[in-house]
Design a protein around this motif. Structure first.
Motif, mmCIF file in Angstrom:
data_model
loop_
_atom_site.group_PDB
_atom_site.id
_atom_site.type_symbol
_atom_site.label_atom_id
_atom_site.label_comp_id
_atom_site.label_asym_id
_atom_site.label_seq_id
_atom_site.Cartn_x
_atom_site.Cartn_y
_atom_site.Cartn_z
ATOM 1 N N ARG A 151 0.845 -1.192 0.000
ATOM 2 C CA ARG A 151 0.000 0.000 0.000
ATOM 3 C C ARG A 151 0.882 1.245 0.000
ATOM 4 N N ALA A 152 0.312 2.302 -0.553
ATOM 5 C CA ALA A 152 1.077 3.536 -0.715
ATOM 6 C C ALA A 152 1.444 4.123 0.645
ATOM 7 N N GLU A 153 2.673 4.575 0.737
ATOM 8 C CA GLU A 153 3.153 5.206 1.962
ATOM 9 C C GLU A 153 2.593 6.618 2.077
ATOM 10 N N GLN A 154 2.240 6.997 3.295
ATOM 11 C CA GLN A 154 1.852 8.364 3.602
ATOM 12 C C GLN A 154 2.826 8.947 4.609
ATOM 13 N N ILE A 196 9.009 9.768 -0.262
ATOM 14 C CA ILE A 196 8.127 9.115 0.703
ATOM 15 C C ILE A 196 7.708 7.765 0.142
ATOM 16 N N GLY A 197 8.174 6.688 0.768
ATOM 17 C CA GLY A 197 7.863 5.347 0.287
ATOM 18 C C GLY A 197 8.319 4.305 1.290
ATOM 19 N N TRP A 198 7.633 3.187 1.313
ATOM 20 C CA TRP A 198 7.964 2.100 2.236
ATOM 21 C C TRP A 198 9.397 1.631 2.035
ATOM 22 N N GLY A 199 9.789 1.434 0.782
ATOM 23 C CA GLY A 199 11.138 0.969 0.493
ATOM 24 C C GLY A 199 12.206 2.006 0.754
ATOM 25 N N GLN A 200 11.817 3.278 0.816
ATOM 26 C CA GLN A 200 12.759 4.366 1.060
ATOM 27 C C GLN A 200 12.828 4.757 2.531
#
Length: 258
Positions: free
Chosen positions: A72-75, A118-122
């Motif tokens: 799911r998209a990171e916020q 902004i991202g889960w992997g980042q």
């Protein structure tokens, strides 16, 4: 912790800022807007960290305050009403770098994510990720504090002992972790900690660098660990006697704000 990533006196506030929303006007929760200005005269990084972190004392502990995941998209999540051990430090470090309220959102992105993305992997899921950031605002001073008693371990962060990932969608990072072993944490070593140093509890567990984080605070002749405690009856941001807290722990990793 790294599955670990996760009511103070200044009131409740939750901001969920969607990546790319451009809502930089929603910088700080209500009641916190003047904090950067109040700190303007404090130029020593550790002093700023201690002053800011004191405002979080009593804030409730809550796990998984950031949500997020590989599917799911990171916020960009800003929560000052509840924190886990690492989002507590995220908030403190981002405030420490902020010249005014409008700058906070950008500073939080800088602290929490690589390359401003902004991202889960980042996301910086691991404590020592801070010391590897190119901006150099936090340095690993473990060897400076521990001296010849410092040890090191080569770790594959995010890879469990059975080879599977702790956090799907997050790259494995091979990193040498410097730590001061528990049996070396005598008064001589602890005397080299500075107020405002970030302290991680080293873990020998595969895939992780530390199991808990907080910051050192010197109050007269007392040395404290200010941290978001997950265990009952605290379950809030508290000050604990650092030496007593470290008894029986495997060791520590020390990062220092620059």
């Amino acid at each position: 912790m790294s599955g670990w990533r996760r009511l103070g006196g200044l009131g409740l506030a939750v901001l969920l800022l969607t990546a790319g929303s451009g809502r930089a006007d929603l910088g700080l929760p209500a009641g916190w807007e003047q904090v950067p200005a109040e700190l303007a005269a404090l130029t020593e990084p550790g002093e700023r960290v201690v002053k800011i972190s004191a405002k979080f004392l009593g804030t409730p502990y809550q796990e998984n305050t950031l949500g997020g995941g590989s599917e799911r998209a990171e916020q960009l999540t800003v929560r000052f009403d509840a924190v886990d051990c690492f989002t507590f430090l995220d908030n403190v470090e981002a405030l420490r770098r902020s010249a005014d309220a409008g700058e906070f959102r950008a500073r939080l992105v800088e602290v929490r994510y690589r390359d401003g993305t902004i991202g889960w992997g980042q996301r910086r899921h691991f404590f020592t990720d801070w010391a590897s950031a190119p901006e150099g605002r936090v340095a690993d001073v473990t060897a400076e504090v521990g001296g010849p008693r410092t040890r090191q371990a080569l770790k594959q962060l995010n890879r469990k002992a059975d080879g599977t990932l702790l956090l799907p969608g997050v790259a494995v990072q091979e990193r040498t972790i410097r730590y001061i072993p528990g049996d070396a944490l005598d008064l001589g070593v602890l005397s080299r900690l500075r107020s405002g140093d970030y302290v991680g509890i080293y873990t020998p567990a595969a895939g992780l660098d530390v199991s808990h984080v907080g910051l050192a605070v010197r109050q007269g002749d007392r040395l404290l660990l200010r941290h978001a405690a997950s265990r009952s009856p605290e379950r809030r941001v508290v000050d604990s006697d650092l030496a007593a807290y470290l008894a029986g722990k495997p060791g520590i990793v020390v990062l220092r704000p620059r």
